[in-house]
Design a protein around this motif. Structure first.
Motif, mmCIF file in Angstrom:
data_model
loop_
_atom_site.group_PDB
_atom_site.id
_atom_site.type_symbol
_atom_site.label_atom_id
_atom_site.label_comp_id
_atom_site.label_asym_id
_atom_site.label_seq_id
_atom_site.Cartn_x
_atom_site.Cartn_y
_atom_site.Cartn_z
ATOM 1 N N ASP A 63 0.843 -1.200 0.000
ATOM 2 C CA ASP A 63 0.000 0.000 0.000
ATOM 3 C C ASP A 63 0.877 1.249 0.000
ATOM 4 N N MET A 64 0.450 2.275 -0.750
ATOM 5 C CA MET A 64 1.197 3.523 -0.842
ATOM 6 C C MET A 64 0.380 4.685 -0.287
ATOM 7 N N TYR A 65 1.052 5.576 0.427
ATOM 8 C CA TYR A 65 0.398 6.758 0.984
ATOM 9 C C TYR A 65 1.281 7.976 0.748
ATOM 10 N N LYS A 66 0.759 8.953 0.030
ATOM 11 C CA LYS A 66 1.483 10.210 -0.144
ATOM 12 C C LYS A 66 1.257 11.062 1.103
ATOM 13 N N ILE A 67 2.336 11.581 1.644
ATOM 14 C CA ILE A 67 2.227 12.364 2.873
ATOM 15 C C ILE A 67 3.016 13.654 2.732
ATOM 16 N N SER A 68 2.795 14.565 3.682
ATOM 17 C CA SER A 68 3.549 15.812 3.752
ATOM 18 C C SER A 68 3.550 16.267 5.201
ATOM 19 N N SER A 103 4.454 -17.009 -5.094
ATOM 20 C CA SER A 103 3.505 -17.918 -4.444
ATOM 21 C C SER A 103 3.315 -17.562 -2.975
ATOM 22 N N GLN A 104 4.443 -17.214 -2.291
ATOM 23 C CA GLN A 104 4.352 -16.836 -0.882
ATOM 24 C C GLN A 104 3.552 -15.555 -0.709
ATOM 25 N N LYS A 108 -1.591 -12.865 0.706
ATOM 26 C CA LYS A 108 -2.485 -11.849 0.141
ATOM 27 C C LYS A 108 -1.789 -10.497 0.005
ATOM 28 N N GLN A 109 -0.532 -10.565 -0.411
ATOM 29 C CA GLN A 109 0.252 -9.357 -0.659
ATOM 30 C C GLN A 109 0.273 -9.066 -2.155
ATOM 31 N N SER A 110 0.442 -7.792 -2.501
ATOM 32 C CA SER A 110 0.548 -7.435 -3.910
ATOM 33 C C SER A 110 1.894 -7.904 -4.457
ATOM 34 N N ILE A 111 1.922 -8.213 -5.751
ATOM 35 C CA ILE A 111 3.151 -8.655 -6.399
ATOM 36 C C ILE A 111 3.867 -7.429 -6.953
#
Length: 254
Positions: A124-129, A218-219, A224-227
């Motif tokens: 997951d990505m979050y842009k912050i400041s 596969s792991q 349930k992680q993004s590739i």
């Protein structure tokens, strides 16, 4: 004359030594050492890494690279941000979160790595400041309630990001250790993935590199992680020009 020659030799060895301290790791996990320059690709094209080894020069698109080290505390990783592959500088790194500094693609040709991006272990990505509200900032760490609460109360401040990452790492490690061994899922290839592997073997494409990458994928699928894009591109690169194999692989991971 002798002083000139000695100076030239010194500069040669100094330059060569500096170049050896720079390297990149490709998506296929090959390590390339040399003098490296990062080229900004603009708002619509991927960044590139230019590598000079002696008189030989080569270039790699950002999606062909996993990471680049230009020196101590000067490390970049390839990330797809706003539909563009670019090199983002590693600012603060933990086990489960990394803060990157990246370039605004709409700001023109610039080397100013000033924008901040959080990427967690799930992709997951979050842009912050600096203007990100404390409550919203705390929500990024909701998987560990104690850390989230300390941020909300001000006990852990946003500027102390290294301490926040360390606290979150410790909290997550303890939570994982508390789980029963019986609940740990071991990655075993699905029926479709096994069929894909057998097809690769029949075509003599299933080498050690590809085997390790498929085990990693596969792991991640079990967890349930993004590739990561670099991993997808690395596998696709191993499949050559066979479009049917590429389609089969993409269907498996999507």
């Amino acid at each position: 004359m002798i002083r000139f020659i000695l100076s030239a030799v010194f500069l040669f060895f100094l330059s060569n030594s500096y170049a050896q301290d720079q390297w990149l790791v490709t998506a296929k996990l090959d390590t390339i050492r040399g003098k490296i320059f990062l080229d900004y690709g603009g708002p619509y094209q991927a960044d590139e890494a230019q590598v000079k080894i002696g008189k030989e020069k080569s270039s790699y698109k950002a999606y062909q690279v996993r990471s680049v080290s230009l020196g101590e505390n000067d490390v970049y990783e390839s990330i797809k941000i706003d539909q563009r592959y670019q090199f983002a500088k590693v600012d603060v790194k933990g086990k489960y979160f990394t803060q990157y500094l990246y370039i605004d693609a709409t700001a023109g040709n610039t080397s100013n790595y000033s924008l901040k991006l959080f990427v967690n272990w799930k992709g997951d990505m979050y842009k912050i400041s600096n203007l990100t509200p404390r409550k919203r900032f705390a929500m990024f760490f909701e998987d560990c309630e104690s850390v989230k609460t300390k941020i909300e109360s001000g006990e852990l401040k946003k500027k102390d990001l290294k301490k926040i990452f360390e606290a979150f790492d410790e909290c997550m490690d303890q939570a994982l250790e508390a789980k029963s061994v019986a609940t740990v899922q071991v990655a075993t290839p699905s029926a479709d993935m096994s069929e894909f592997i057998e097809k690769l073997k029949s075509m003599e494409l299933y080498n050690d590199d590809l085997e390790n990458m498929i085990k990693d994928i596969s792991q991640k699928m079990v967890n349930k992680q993004s590739i990561p894009q670099y991993l997808q591109q690395a596998v696709l690169g191993q499949l050559g020009e066979d479009e049917s194999l590429k389609s089969m692989f993409l269907e498996l991971i999507n």
